[in-house]
Design a protein around this motif. Structure first.
Motif, PDB file in Angstrom:
ATOM      1  N   ALA A 239       0.832  -1.207   0.000  1.00  7.75           N
ATOM      2  CA  ALA A 239       0.000   0.000   0.000  1.00  7.75           C
ATOM      3  C   ALA A 239       0.868   1.259   0.000  1.00  7.75           C
ATOM      4  O   ALA A 239       0.531   2.261  -0.641  1.00  7.75           O
ATOM      5  CB  ALA A 239      -0.930  -0.006   1.207  1.00  7.75           C
ATOM      6  N   LEU A 240       1.986   1.212   0.701  1.00  4.40           N
ATOM      7  CA  LEU A 240       2.896   2.352   0.711  1.00  4.40           C
ATOM      8  C   LEU A 240       3.437   2.617  -0.691  1.00  4.40           C
ATOM      9  O   LEU A 240       3.606   3.774  -1.091  1.00  4.40           O
ATOM     10  CB  LEU A 240       4.047   2.097   1.683  1.00  4.40           C
ATOM     11  N   LEU A 241       3.691   1.558  -1.448  1.00  2.03           N
ATOM     12  CA  LEU A 241       4.168   1.728  -2.817  1.00  2.03           C
ATOM     13  C   LEU A 241       3.163   2.521  -3.641  1.00  2.03           C
ATOM     14  O   LEU A 241       3.543   3.398  -4.428  1.00  2.03           O
ATOM     15  CB  LEU A 241       4.420   0.361  -3.457  1.00  2.03           C
ATOM     16  N   GLY A 242       1.885   2.210  -3.474  1.00  4.62           N
ATOM     17  CA  GLY A 242       0.857   2.950  -4.197  1.00  4.62           C
ATOM     18  C   GLY A 242       0.845   4.416  -3.846  1.00  4.62           C
ATOM     19  O   GLY A 242       0.631   5.281  -4.713  1.00  4.62           O
ATOM     20  N   VAL A 243       1.096   4.729  -2.584  1.00  3.77           N
ATOM     21  CA  VAL A 243       1.134   6.128  -2.155  1.00  3.77           C
ATOM     22  C   VAL A 243       2.332   6.847  -2.775  1.00  3.77           C
ATOM     23  O   VAL A 243       2.217   7.971  -3.281  1.00  3.77           O
ATOM     24  CB  VAL A 243       1.196   6.215  -0.617  1.00  3.77           C
ATOM     25  N   VAL A 244       3.487   6.196  -2.764  1.00  8.04           N
ATOM     26  CA  VAL A 244       4.706   6.822  -3.287  1.00  8.04           C
ATOM     27  C   VAL A 244       4.599   7.060  -4.791  1.00  8.04           C
ATOM     28  O   VAL A 244       5.129   8.048  -5.313  1.00  8.04           O
ATOM     29  CB  VAL A 244       5.932   5.932  -2.962  1.00  8.04           C
ATOM     30  N   LEU A 245       3.894   6.175  -5.499  1.00  2.00           N
ATOM     31  CA  LEU A 245       3.768   6.304  -6.953  1.00  2.00           C
ATOM     32  C   LEU A 245       2.545   7.114  -7.377  1.00  2.00           C
ATOM     33  O   LEU A 245       2.211   7.161  -8.559  1.00  2.00           O
ATOM     34  CB  LEU A 245       3.700   4.915  -7.592  1.00  2.00           C
ATOM     35  N   MET A 246       1.911   7.781  -6.441  1.00  2.00           N
ATOM     36  CA  MET A 246       0.740   8.591  -6.759  1.00  2.00           C
ATOM     37  C   MET A 246       1.186   9.944  -7.305  1.00  2.00           C
ATOM     38  O   MET A 246       1.490  10.868  -6.568  1.00  2.00           O
ATOM     39  CB  MET A 246      -0.131   8.758  -5.507  1.00  2.00           C
ATOM     40  N   GLY A 247       1.259  10.059  -8.632  1.00  2.00           N
ATOM     41  CA  GLY A 247       1.722  11.287  -9.252  1.00  2.00           C
ATOM     42  C   GLY A 247       3.234  11.301  -9.414  1.00  2.00           C
ATOM     43  O   GLY A 247       3.941  10.392  -8.974  1.00  2.00           O
ATOM     44  N   ASP A 248       3.738  12.334 -10.065  1.00  2.00           N
ATOM     45  CA  ASP A 248       5.177  12.490 -10.294  1.00  2.00           C
ATOM     46  C   ASP A 248       5.744  13.441  -9.247  1.00  2.00           C
ATOM     47  O   ASP A 248       5.997  14.625  -9.514  1.00  2.00           O
ATOM     48  CB  ASP A 248       5.445  13.045 -11.702  1.00  2.00           C
ATOM     49  N   TYR A 249       5.955  12.909  -8.040  1.00  2.00           N
ATOM     50  CA  TYR A 249       6.374  13.760  -6.939  1.00  2.00           C
ATOM     51  C   TYR A 249       7.495  13.104  -6.137  1.00  2.00           C
ATOM     52  O   TYR A 249       7.604  11.872  -6.072  1.00  2.00           O
ATOM     53  CB  TYR A 249       5.202  14.054  -5.991  1.00  2.00           C
ATOM     54  N   ARG A 250       8.304  13.948  -5.519  1.00  2.00           N
ATOM     55  CA  ARG A 250       9.304  13.456  -4.567  1.00  2.00           C
ATOM     56  C   ARG A 250       8.575  12.869  -3.358  1.00  2.00           C
ATOM     57  O   ARG A 250       7.588  13.459  -2.877  1.00  2.00           O
ATOM     58  CB  ARG A 250      10.222  14.597  -4.125  1.00  2.00           C
ATOM     59  N   PRO A 251       9.000  11.715  -2.842  1.00  2.00           N
ATOM     60  CA  PRO A 251       8.331  11.145  -1.666  1.00  2.00           C
ATOM     61  C   PRO A 251       8.413  12.082  -0.462  1.00  2.00           C
ATOM     62  O   PRO A 251       9.386  12.828  -0.303  1.00  2.00           O
ATOM     63  CB  PRO A 251       9.119   9.846  -1.406  1.00  2.00           C
ATOM     64  N   THR A 252       7.410  12.034   0.363  1.00  2.00           N
ATOM     65  CA  THR A 252       7.401  12.848   1.576  1.00  2.00           C
ATOM     66  C   THR A 252       8.329  12.237   2.626  1.00  2.00           C
ATOM     67  O   THR A 252       8.694  11.056   2.553  1.00  2.00           O
ATOM     68  CB  THR A 252       5.986  12.933   2.166  1.00  2.00           C
ATOM     69  N   ASP A 253       8.695  13.041   3.612  1.00  2.00           N
ATOM     70  CA  ASP A 253       9.513  12.521   4.721  1.00  2.00           C
ATOM     71  C   ASP A 253       8.788  11.381   5.424  1.00  2.00           C
ATOM     72  O   ASP A 253       9.407  10.401   5.865  1.00  2.00           O
ATOM     73  CB  ASP A 253       9.814  13.641   5.716  1.00  2.00           C
ATOM     74  N   GLN A 254       7.461  11.512   5.522  1.00  2.00           N
ATOM     75  CA  GLN A 254       6.684  10.469   6.195  1.00  2.00           C
ATOM     76  C   GLN A 254       6.758   9.136   5.458  1.00  2.00           C
ATOM     77  O   GLN A 254       6.765   8.070   6.082  1.00  2.00           O
ATOM     78  CB  GLN A 254       5.218  10.906   6.327  1.00  2.00           C
ATOM     79  N   ALA A 255       6.839   9.195   4.128  1.00  2.94           N
ATOM     80  CA  ALA A 255       6.932   7.956   3.352  1.00  2.94           C
ATOM     81  C   ALA A 255       8.213   7.205   3.693  1.00  2.94           C
ATOM     82  O   ALA A 255       8.212   5.973   3.852  1.00  2.94           O
ATOM     83  CB  ALA A 255       6.876   8.267   1.853  1.00  2.94           C
ATOM     84  N   TYR A 256       9.310   7.948   3.814  1.00  2.00           N
ATOM     85  CA  TYR A 256      10.581   7.312   4.179  1.00  2.00           C
ATOM     86  C   TYR A 256      10.508   6.729   5.588  1.00  2.00           C
ATOM     87  O   TYR A 256      11.030   5.635   5.858  1.00  2.00           O
ATOM     88  CB  TYR A 256      11.722   8.326   4.100  1.00  2.00           C
ATOM     89  N   GLU A 257       9.866   7.479   6.491  1.00  2.00           N
ATOM     90  CA  GLU A 257       9.762   7.016   7.877  1.00  2.00           C
ATOM     91  C   GLU A 257       8.913   5.750   7.983  1.00  2.00           C
ATOM     92  O   GLU A 257       9.279   4.806   8.695  1.00  2.00           O
ATOM     93  CB  GLU A 257       9.175   8.126   8.745  1.00  2.00           C
ATOM     94  N   VAL A 258       7.783   5.736   7.280  1.00  2.00           N
ATOM     95  CA  VAL A 258       6.913   4.561   7.317  1.00  2.00           C
ATOM     96  C   VAL A 258       7.622   3.356   6.706  1.00  2.00           C
ATOM     97  O   VAL A 258       7.548   2.232   7.223  1.00  2.00           O
ATOM     98  CB  VAL A 258       5.591   4.841   6.569  1.00  2.00           C
TER      99      VAL A 258
END
Length: 305
Positions: A239-258
């Motif tokens: 599920a985290l992968l889906g969040v990270v690939l949502m759009g063409d954006y740099r991952p958030t700090d929270q994504a790295y933490e999770v």
């Protein structure tokens, strides 16, 4: 490079944008059609061939994506509808790296195997039609509507690949455990249902069930079961992968933490599994060897793409 047989020919692809336009290239019902997504591949076959294969290579020459017309291609393979008959043909390919591996019966909630979009850059595609081969290069361009920099997209790609690999670690562990369980049952059957071996096998299967149940929700039987039974580590990582690939954006700090948190939790279970393999499975294999039964060798899918 070019190797010709007859008059077959692979046209030079135009540079393509990393955008999903939604078009299929198929004939519509008297309505407008969106452009085909990805790089457009146009080729001419003078005669029908047995197979047509497209191999996509990055700047290092590594083949990261293959489309093939062979009969054994899976139904979900994007190359399963590649024409092999004589004539002019046109299709498209959206450049992606492979999604994570699953296992039979895997059920996830709001997640699933998702390919990783290739970064903008120069790529090479090799067409092989029986004995005919031709290679072309083209540029894979960033979406001009996006405000993300190349560094942003690289950060997204790198984290997505790390998450994908960790999802592979989780699913491969479940696959390994279930393969060992099947082999335990086969060994017991081969022993003539020896009672002592059966008891040892049952104890080992119960212990293997510990890491499995923490990695995957083993009570899932239908697509709606995750509503009743909480998702486990492999689902959370996917599920985290889906969040990270949502759009063409740099991952958030929270994504790295999770990701760091989930990865650490997974490692606890992988270490526990390895401990069982080194001790409990080793002891069970000693029993098998004394009974002249082949030992159980855990399956390793880590080298698979």
């Amino acid at each position: 490079t070019n190797s010709r047989t007859g008059n077959n020919y692979f046209l030079q692809p135009k540079d393509a944008y990393r955008i999903r336009w939604g078009g299929s290239g198929r004939e519509g019902n008297e309505v407008g059609e969106n452009p085909m997504s990805g790089v457009i591949l146009s080729y001419y076959l003078a005669n029908a061939v047995k197979t047509v294969t497209f191999e996509f290579m990055d700047s290092s020459g590594e083949v990261f994506m293959t489309m093939e017309s062979a009969e054994e291609s899976a139904e979900e393979d994007p190359g399963s509808n590649i024409p092999t008959e004589a004539g002019m043909h046109r299709l498209s390919a959206y450049l992606t790296y492979p999604a994570f591996r699953g296992f039979e019966g895997m059920i996830m909630w709001a997640a699933g195997p998702r390919p990783i979009p290739a970064l903008p850059g120069t790529y090479t595609v090799r067409l092989t039609a029986d004995n005919y081969t031709q290679t072309r290069s083209f540029s894979w361009l960033a979406d001009p509507r996006s405000g993300s920099s190349d560094a942003d997209l690289k950060a997204q790609f790198d984290l997505a690949m790390r998450i994908r690999d960790r999802a592979n670690d989780a699913n491969d562990a479940v696959f390994m455990i279930r393969d060992i369980v099947e082999k335990i049952d086969s060994a017991i059957e081969e022993s003539g249902n020896n009672r002592s071996l059966a008891r040892a096998g049952a104890a080992l299967k119960e212990k293997l069930g510990g890491p499995e149940a923490e990695i995957y929700q083993v009570r899932n039987r239908s697509r709606q079961d995750p509503l009743n039974f909480p998702i486990k580590l492999n689902n959370k990582i996917a599920a985290l992968l889906g969040v990270v690939l949502m759009g063409d954006y740099r991952p958030t700090d929270q994504a790295y933490e999770v990701f760091a948190d989930l990865s650490a939790q997974l490692q606890v279970q992988l270490d526990a599994l390895q401990q069982l393999l080194d001790t409990e499975l080793a002891a069970f294999n000693q029993r098998l060897e004394r009974m002249n039964i082949d030992p159980i060798v855990p399956v390793d899918r880590s080298e698979e793409v």
